[in-house]
Structures are given as structure tokens and as C-alpha cells.
Design an enzyme around this catalytic site. Structure first.
Site, PDB file in Angstrom:
ATOM      1  CG  ASP A 280     -25.331  20.115 -36.132  1.00 61.35           C
ATOM      2  OD1 ASP A 280     -24.930  18.963 -36.915  1.00 61.35           O
ATOM      3  OD2 ASP A 280     -24.217  20.179 -35.446  1.00 61.35           O
TER       4      ASP A 280
ATOM      5  CG  ASP B 280     -22.642  17.777 -33.683  1.00 58.83           C
ATOM      6  OD1 ASP B 280     -22.407  16.061 -33.250  1.00 58.83           O
ATOM      7  OD2 ASP B 280     -23.056  18.692 -33.469  1.00 58.83           O
TER       8      ASP B 280
ATOM      9  CB  ALA C  57     -51.523  14.145   9.860  1.00 59.32           C
TER      10      ALA C  57
ATOM     11  CD  GLU D  80     -51.975  15.799   1.792  1.00 60.63           C
ATOM     12  OE1 GLU D  80     -51.880  14.809   2.328  1.00 60.63           O
ATOM     13  OE2 GLU D  80     -51.654  16.752   2.490  1.00 60.63           O
TER      14      GLU D  80
ATOM     15  CG  ASP E 200     -27.480  14.828 -36.267  1.00 56.60           C
ATOM     16  OD1 ASP E 200     -27.102  13.637 -37.545  1.00 56.60           O
ATOM     17  OD2 ASP E 200     -26.912  15.593 -36.202  1.00 56.60           O
TER      18      ASP E 200
END
Ligand code: ATP
Length: 877
Positions: free
Chosen positions: A603, A299, A253, A257, A607
Site C-alpha cells: 500500500d 499485508d 471452416a 480465425e 512498495d
């Protein structure tokens, strides 16, 4: 036959083997404590306590079912994410280029490749323009390889030498090409290597690791306390077996877990929710980092703007023309700036020539379909084609034959195409940034004739381009050069300047609010763009990234700035323009050195290193390349800045939720352990039976904790500063809070046991039943209170987390059934009906939650009065 090959290709694309469900269910029983419980149940059975044995057995199975369901849910969520981020390929089907999942390619398909693509299969090139691929993953060769479609190879040539092939697992760093697929999936060269490698295990996220560490501390603390309680019971003459069952039940108890599974579920469900809002998280740990981001570098094109370009201004033959019309429909006219009157473009040969350069140095397509006019390809080029069509000038594939091409490269900021006219003459068309193109021009077209271009004219034209840029227009210079026939090499020099085109790309409506909200959240927005400084600044002011006094820093200024000085300047510059990929990398490092947590969008192919170096690398789903998507932690499927800010908000919400249920589990488990410890120290009989402890654990920990994990983000998540990245899950003050809340539950349990028991052994069973209910209900009420640390339940609204409400009602009814259903009572060691003792249960279980809620209200007052005092205080105090 195609379908059959298709299936074969699918089989060949080996998927990681899936563990069958029944095996995963049985895996739940592998935990040691569970086995100890099973042994305890068997021993109880042998000692002829079959009811307790059945009850413990049933709870073991229920626990396993719950664990299994949690893990299934997590696995399914992860699987769905994996499918979402599977690679894509551009393939020619029915004469049209379509984007399909790479797994659907079959040998014989024709694929199209361009810079930034991940090669989706092994393929033989049929056309290649300046095509270069990075093959290090396959051959170990670090420098990109130039590809050539025209070469015929000797059989048996080494892999690295086969320059007429493109290979799966490699990526295109520059150029463009078409190829025919020769092998897919595991049949490719890459597949052969991948087959040799074992699948890598998923590393745990830092959060999961810290939780495991925390879990270990808790396990040992609990075990120590349980050992003390067990020893006390033995010393007081408890039977060995009885004490053993008690100790094991308490351990089950008290030890949380289920925590790792609940964390995975919370993360995975959160990530799924983000995917529905168009933000695709590629690595789970990023969710945590998202909540700590302090600088967002974005960007401009597509992220802050709509990436819907329209040519508004054309400067040609020393005259300026305004272009009317909206959208992609090629309807509009050209209005001369000096007269304000529309002109007939056919009478303006310089204008037509400028438009022709723009339309022929171009790969975009403009088509008329059922739904009106559509474009495909680069929006910048599409805009140039639409503008040319407004004057009746055709371009793209309809123009003369292409004999040479250097595709657009953001590092070079230019593109050139040579086309052979039917009469044999070849023209080189070039377009790009004005600072790149104008130095290459030696002539200028004026009134249909070619004149030398003087230094002064060049300066004037650059000023004109800056003026257009200052009006938030993206400016392209257009130039050409005529050759008598095909050339061995096309020199980009002595060009004839044809004109400037200025195009408008309006900011997204969502950009401004998104920027405002990121500022409120303590995140600094920064624009980093390849575009002109004036265009960048104009858009940055428009969306609120830059104020009227803010300056822009260019790539060239960055080069001239030493690292120390750069660190200082970062604090005051919100816009970086004309930067290249290396600059982006340098900026990321500079911010990180200043202790910032950086999110960076990108993009282009180049990069990728900056995205990897950033704490959160963000790729664009629409305009981005495979290579950046591979390198990214987050993909914005709609390229939108608002989606990014939304993802940060979700990330903060998910982290909050994990914290909420960790706090909840710890506080309630501490309450149970403290109750048993106090009773043992005081020399009382056990206030709870082992089976009751197990049952409380089952009804209060499982579903309510999961439901806390899906709490919607709190209203104020974006009004708080970012969470320090290395802050512990539980700070010292939070630890004290958790303990105090545990003490309150324990106190409620102790008080109710004491009141019901009256030192009367005949009332023991009844007193335990009262405590049993108090502990269960007090914890369930806590689940409601733990939804927020600051807002009370009436402020949150019960309906805002229906999952938790459902879990609360279900768990409440289960508990009611355990004590009120006649047939269930023997299982839980409950003697008879509670009757009037329900009143005691109600008061004792409502007491802790009432204290917690009242404390929130009081702290709210204190906070507000302090904030009020701070505002009243004169500035500088
Ligand atoms: P970002 O997306 O980083 O905010 P951007 O998209 O505006 O910036 P790039 O696409 O790198 O930046 O473009 C940089 C410059 O290159 C532009 O300002 C323009 O002058 C030029 N350029 C852009 N597209 C093309 C193209 N298709 N052909 C030729 N030149 C181009």
C-alpha cells in the site's frame, strides 16, 4: 462558469480517438480468406448459380456480423475497465474534502496531497509539510525534489526549479500539502509532453501470442490437407471452379480465425466479472498469471484485519488502564488494571497527557453525523482520537496551531507534530513504534512530574509493549517535548515518554476461510507486515497463516541473512514483521529464484518496486496509494484477502475456459477436415457441399465457443495445484485427446454418409443432408461435453451455463430450419425432407458425445480407485 470551465477541462483531457462502429464493421472484411470467398461467390453468380452465390454472400456477411459483435463486446469491456481505473483526486468542495475523478478538476480547485498520491493536475502549493515529489517522468531527475510553498519564483524559471509547484504526472513520495490547481489535462506540462507521444499499442498477452503461434501451425496444416483434397478432386475430374470454391470453404471452416477475438472476449468478460467482485485487473495478461500463483504475500492491516482500530489498553505513569467501549463512538471508560475499577480520567494527569499526545499528533477526523459517529483519515490515528474523546480530550484540528509536522512514514515508523500554544510555548508531540520512540526518550512522566528514564525502565517498557503486542494489539509509544517558543529545527531527542497505547484490529471473518482455500489450492500464504513481530504472529495464528510452532522473522534478521540461507529459511517462515519496502523486494526476488510465482500486496509509496518485481503486484483500493495502484497488476477495491483468493479462482476459471473452447474448436474442425480427407482418399463424392461446410462452421463455432468462454469456474478449481506458468495450451496428451475426439466426429459423419448413400447416385443429395445434420449436431453436443474434462453433463447440470444452453438451442433450431424449411433448402443444397433418416442422424450425432461422457465416468472410477489404493498404502511407501 464553473460548468463551462469544467467542459473545457474535459475537452482538454484528450481521450484516445475512438474508431467509429461502421469502420470497425468494415474492418471485418479485410481478411484475405473472406475476400477470396466473395470472389468465389461472384464467379458462381457469373456461372449462373445465383442461389449458391447468395448463400455464400449471406454467410460472409453473417461471419462479419459475428466477428464485429465479438470485437464490440471486447472493446466495450476494455473501455469499462479503463474507466474504472481512472485516477482520482482529493479536492475541497463546499468546505469538505471529497474524492473525485481527476478529469473533473478545474483550475482554481484546492487539492490535498499526501505521500503516495499521483499529482492530478498542475498546481501552486499553498502549504507543504516535508513534501517531496518524484518528477523523473517529467524532468528526468531521478532523486525526489523537496517542495516549498513559501518560495516565490522568478518568471521563466526552469521546470525542475519551480519548487512551489506540483506537476501532473509526478508523484508524492513523502509529506503532505495543499495546492491550488493552475492547469488540468492536456494544458499541463505533462499534457504537453504526452501530446507529443503517440499512443502505445496494447501488447498482446503471452496467451494470445502462444495462441497466434498455434494458429499459424494449424493454418498451414489445414492448408496442406485442403491442398491434398483439392488435388485429388481435380485429378478425379472435378471442375476447377468447383474445386476452388470447395478448397476455400474448407479453409474458412477449418482455420479457427475467430480465436483471438473469442480469447479477448473471454478475458475481458472474466475481468469484468472480477471487477464486480471488487478485484480490478489492470493488465489482461495478469489473468493468466493469477492462475499460476504459488505464493501469496499479504499485508496484515486491512487485508487480513478489518482496519477498524480501537484503543484497548493505555499504559501511562507506570500504570495500565483498560479502555471500554466499541466502534467509533467516544463512549467508554478507563479501568485501572491493578484494581479492576473504573477511574476518573481527569484525576489521572499522566493518562490525560498520554491521550493528549495521541490526539494532537494526529490528522484524523472524528465526527458525529446523521448516521452516528464516523471517522476519516488513518484508522490508527482515528482510534487514538476516539480514545482521547472518551476522556474528554480534544485533538486534531481543534488543538493548538501546527507549526511543524513530519507526517507518518512507514519506513521511519513514527510521526511528529509541533504545536504552538496561545501563550507562546511550543510542544513537539511524537508517536510511533516503541523501539523507535523509546531510544529518543530521556525522561518519563510519572505522577505529573518529569523523571529521568533509566536504561532498565526503557527495557521494562519495551517488554510491556511486547506483552501488549503478544495479545494481537498494535502498540504505539507516545512522547513529547516542550520548547519555550518556535524553533528553527525540532530535534527529536530528549523526549519525555508519556505512555503506550495498544489497539485492537480484529481479523476479518473471511480471512480464515480464504487462507484455508488458498492452501487447498496449493498456494502458500505469507504475512509481511511493518507491525510488531508479536502482533503479527498473534494475528497470523488467528487467521491460520502460522501454526503454534511457527516462527516470525524480522527485518533485522533478514538483513543479517545471506541470500542462500534466506532461500532455505523461506520454506519454514510464514510471517515477516517490522520489514521495510526493500525487504519486500528482497523477499520477492528470493522466492522467484526458487521458481515460485509470487503475488505481493502493498500500500505504501515505497512498495511500488516490490509490486513491479512480483509476478502479480497487488494494490489496495481503499488504503493504498496512487503510486502502488499504478505499479500494480491487480487492485483489491475492498483491500480484502478473500477478494484476492476469489480473483485467483476466477483467473484459473478463465484460463480453463479458454482451454475449453480452444479444445472444442480444434476437435470439431479436425473432425470436418478428416471427414473430407477420408472421402477424398476413398474416391467418394463430396460428403458435404462447400455451403454446408460454411454453415456448419457458422452455427457450431460462433456462439457455442463464446458461451464456453463464460462457463462458471469448476467446483474443484481451488482443489488443484497451480498451473505451471510455462505449460503449453495443449500438452502432448491433450493433443492426442483432441485428435481422438475429432476422429470420432469424423467417424460419425463417414458412417452416416455411407449408410445413407449406399453407392446410389440418386441418394447422394439425401446422404449429404444426413451428413450435414450429423456433423452439425455432433459438434453441438460436443460443446456441452467440452464444458468439463472430468465432470459429466448430469454432474455439471444443464442450467449452470444458460448462455451455452441458449447457444445450443438456437444453433440447433437454425440447423433444423436449414433442412426442414422448404424455402431454405435450395440455399443449402438440401433435396427433400429427411423423414425417417432423422433416426440415423440422432444416433450418429449422439454417438461421439456418449463415448466422451462414458470415458469421463470410467476415468473417474480409475482415479478414485487409485487414490483409494494410495491412501491404504502404509506411509512412506
Ligand atoms: P501492514 O499494513 O504492512 O500489515 P502495518 O499497517 O501494521 O502493516 P505500518 O503501517 O507500516 O504497518 O506501521 C508500522 C508501525 O508504525 C506500527 O506498528 C506502528 O508502531 C507505527 N505506526 C503506524 N501508524 C502510525 C501513525 N499514524 N503514527 C505513528 N506511528 C504509526
Amino acid at each position: 462558469r464553473v460548468t463551462q470551465r469544467h467542459e473545457e477541462a474535459r475537452v482538454a483531457d484528450r481521450e484516445p480517438p475512438r474508431v467509429p462502429s461502421w469502420r470497425r464493421f468494415l474492418d471485418q472484411f479485410r481478411e484475405l480468406v473472406i475476400w477470396i470467398l466473395v470472389v468465389a461467390a461472384l464467379i458462381s453468380a457469373l456461372l449462373r448459380e445465383p442461389v449458391e452465390a447468395i448463400a455464400i454472400g449471406a454467410i460472409v456477411v453473417l461471419n462479419a456480423v459475428l466477428g464485429f459483435l465479438q470485437e464490440e463486446r471486447a472493446a466495450r469491456a476494455l473501455e469499462a475497465l479503463r474507466r474504472l481505473s481512472s485516477p482520482l483526486a482529493r479536492v475541497v468542495r463546499d468546505g469538505e474534502v471529497r474524492t473525485v475523478p481527476a478529469a473533473e478538476l478545474v483550475p482554481g480547485d484546492r487539492i490535498e496531497l499526501e505521500a503516495g498520491d499521483q499529482v492530478p493536475a498542475d498546481a501552486r502549493l499553498i502549504a507543504a509539510y516535508a513534501l517531496r515529489t518524484q518528477e523523473s517522468a517529467l524532468t528526468g531527475e531521478a532523486t525526489p525534489v523537496d517542495k516549498d510553498a513559501a518560495v516565490v519564483m522568478e518568471p521563466g524559471a526552469a521546470l525542475a526549479d519551480r519548487i512551489n509547484l506540483v506537476l501532473m504526472g509526478t508523484s508524492v513520495v513523502a509529506g503532505r500539502g495543499s495546492a491550488v490547481v493552475t492547469a488540468t489535462g492536456m494544458a499541463t506540462e505533462f499534457g504537453a509532453i504526452a501530446g507529443m507521444l503517440e499512443a502505445e499499442a496494447r501488447p498482446a498477452t503471452p496467451l494470445q501470442r502462444r495462441l497466434t503461434e498455434l494458429g499459424q501451425v494449424l493454418v498451414w496444416t489445414c492448408l496442406a490437407i485442403v491442398a491434398v483434397i483439392g488435388a485429388l478432386q481435380l485429378w478425379r475430374g472435378g471442375g476447377l471452379l468447383e474445386v476452388f470454391v470447395l478448397a476455400v470453404s474448407m479453409a474458412v471452416a477449418a482455420v479457427p480465425e475467430g480465436l483471438p477475438a473469442v480469447v479477448t472476449v473471454a478475458l475481458a468478460l472474466g475481468v469484468q466479472r472480477m471487477a464486480r467482485h471488487k478485484a480490478l485487473v489492470r493488465r489482461l495478461p495478469s489473468v493468466e498469471t493469477l492462475g499460476s500463483v504459488t505464493v501469496v504475500c499479504t499485508d496484515k492491516t486491512g487485508t487480513l484485519t478489518r482496519n477498524e482500530m480501537t484503543v484497548r489498553e493505555v499504559v501511562a505513569g507506570n500504570r495500565a488502564f483498560h479502555v471500554t467501549g466499541a466502534g467509533y463512538e467516544p463512549e467508554g471508560s478507563f479501568v485501572a488494571r491493578e484494581s479492576g475499577r473504573p477511574v476518573d480520567p481527569h484525576a489521572e494527569s499522566d493518562l490525560v497527557q498520554a491521550l493528549r499526545v495521541g490526539a494532537l499528533c494526529n490528522n484524523a477526523r472524528v465526527e458525529h453525523g446523521n448516521g452516528g459517529w464516523t471517522v476519516s483519515g488513518d484508522p490508527t490515528e482515528a482510534a487514538l482520537r476516539v480514545a482521547a474523546l472518551k476522556a474528554g480530550v480534544e485533538g486534531g484540528a481543534a488543538g493548538p496551531q501546527v507549526v511543524h509536522e513530519i507526517p507518518f512514514d512507514p519506513e521511519r515508523r513514527a510521526m511528529s507534530v509541533a504545536r504552538q500554544h496561545p501563550e507562546g510555548m511550543v510542544t513537539l508531540y511524537m508517536k510511533g513504534a516503541a523501539e523507535v520512540i523509546l531510544p529518543l526518550c530521556a525522561f518519563e512522566r510519572l505522577g505529573g512530574a518529569v523523571h529521568p528514564l533509566t536504561g532498565e525502565r526503557r527495557r521494562e517498557l519495551l517488554e510491556e509493549s511486547a506483552r501488549l503486542a503478544g495479545r494481537a494489539l498494535r502498540v504505539l509509544a507516545l512522547a513529547y517535548r516542550e520548547h519555550p517558543g518556535p524553533q528553527p529545527a525540532y530535534q527529536e531527542e530528549e523526549l519525555v515518554f508519556a505512555g503506550l497505547a495498544g489497539m485492537l484490529d480484529p481479523p476479518r471473518d473471511e480471512a480464515r476461510p480464504a487462507i484455508q482455500s488458498s492452501r487447498a489450492a496449493g498456494i502458500r500464504p505469507v504475512m509481511i507486515t511493518g507491525d510488531h513481530p508479536q502482533t503479527a504472529l498473534a494475528i497470523a495464528r488467528d487467521v491460520g497463516i502460522a501454526g503454534p510452532l511457527d516462527r516470525v522473522m524480522t527485518g533485522r534478521e533478514l538483513d543479517a541473512c545471506a541470500d542462500d540461507a534466506l532461500g532455505e529459511r523461506l520454506e519454514s517462515v510464514p510471517v515477516f514483521a517490522r520489514v521495510s519496502a526493500e525487504h519486500k523486494l528482497r523477499l520477492v526476488h528470493a522466492w522467484k529464484r526458487r521458481g515460485q510465482v509470487v503475488a505481493m500486496t502493498g500500500d505504501g509509496v515505497n512498495d511500488a518496486p516490490a509490486l513491479r518485481a512480483a509476478d502479480i503486484g497487488i494494490a489496495m483500493g481503499l488504503s493504498g496509494t496512487d503510486v502502488t495502484r499504478e505499479a500494480a497488476d491487480l487492485v483489491l477495491l475492498d483491500d480484502n484477502i478473500a477478494t484476492l483468493v476469489g480473483a485467483v479462482q476466477e483467473g484459473r476459471g478463465i484460463f480453463d475456459n479458454i482451454q475449453k473452447f480452444v479444445h472444442y474448436l480444434l476437435a470439431t474442425n479436425a473432425g470436418e477436415v478428416l471427414l473430407m480427407l477420408v472421402a477424398a482418399l476413398a474416391g467418394w463424392p463430396l460428403p458435404l457441399l462447400p455451403i454446408q461446410i460454411l454453415w456448419i462452421n457458422l452455427v457450431t463455432d460462433g456462439l457455442p465457443a463464446l458461451a464456453l468462454g463464460v462457463e462458471p469456474p469448476e467446483r474443484d478449481v481451488m482443489q488443484r495445484p497451480p498451473r505451471p506458468p510455462r505449460a503449453p495450451i495443449i500438452s502432448a496428451s491433450e493433443g492426442i485427446f483432441i485428435l481422438a475426439r475429432g476422429v470420432m466426429v469424423a467417424a460419425a459423419g463417414i458412417a452416416s454418409f455411407w449408410l445413407a448413400y449406399h453407392q446410389d447416385p440418386a441418394r447422394l443429395a439425401q446422404a449429404r443432408t444426413v451428413t450435414f445434420c450429423v456433423m452439425a449436431y455432433a459438434q453441438l453436443f460436443y460443446a456441452l461435453a467440452f464444458r468439463s474434462r472430468r465432470l459429466t453433463l448430469p454432474q455439471l447440470g444443464l442450467h449452470t451455463n444458460p448462455h451455452l444452453l441458449g447457444a445450443f438451442v438456437l444453433a440447433g433450431l437454425l440447423q433444423l430450419g436449414a433442412v426442414e424449411l422448404g424455402w431454405a433448402r435450395p440455399f443449402f443444397g438440401v433435396g427433400g425432407p429427411l423423414g425417417s433418416d432423422w433416426l440415423l442422424v440422432a444416433m450418429a450425432s449422439l454417438a461421439p458425445v456418449t463415448v466422451v461422457e462414458v470415458a469421463k465416468i470410467v476415468r473417474g472410477w480409475v482415479r478414485r480407485s487409485r487414490a483409494g489404493r494410495r491412501e491404504e498404502a502404509p506411509a512412506g511407501v
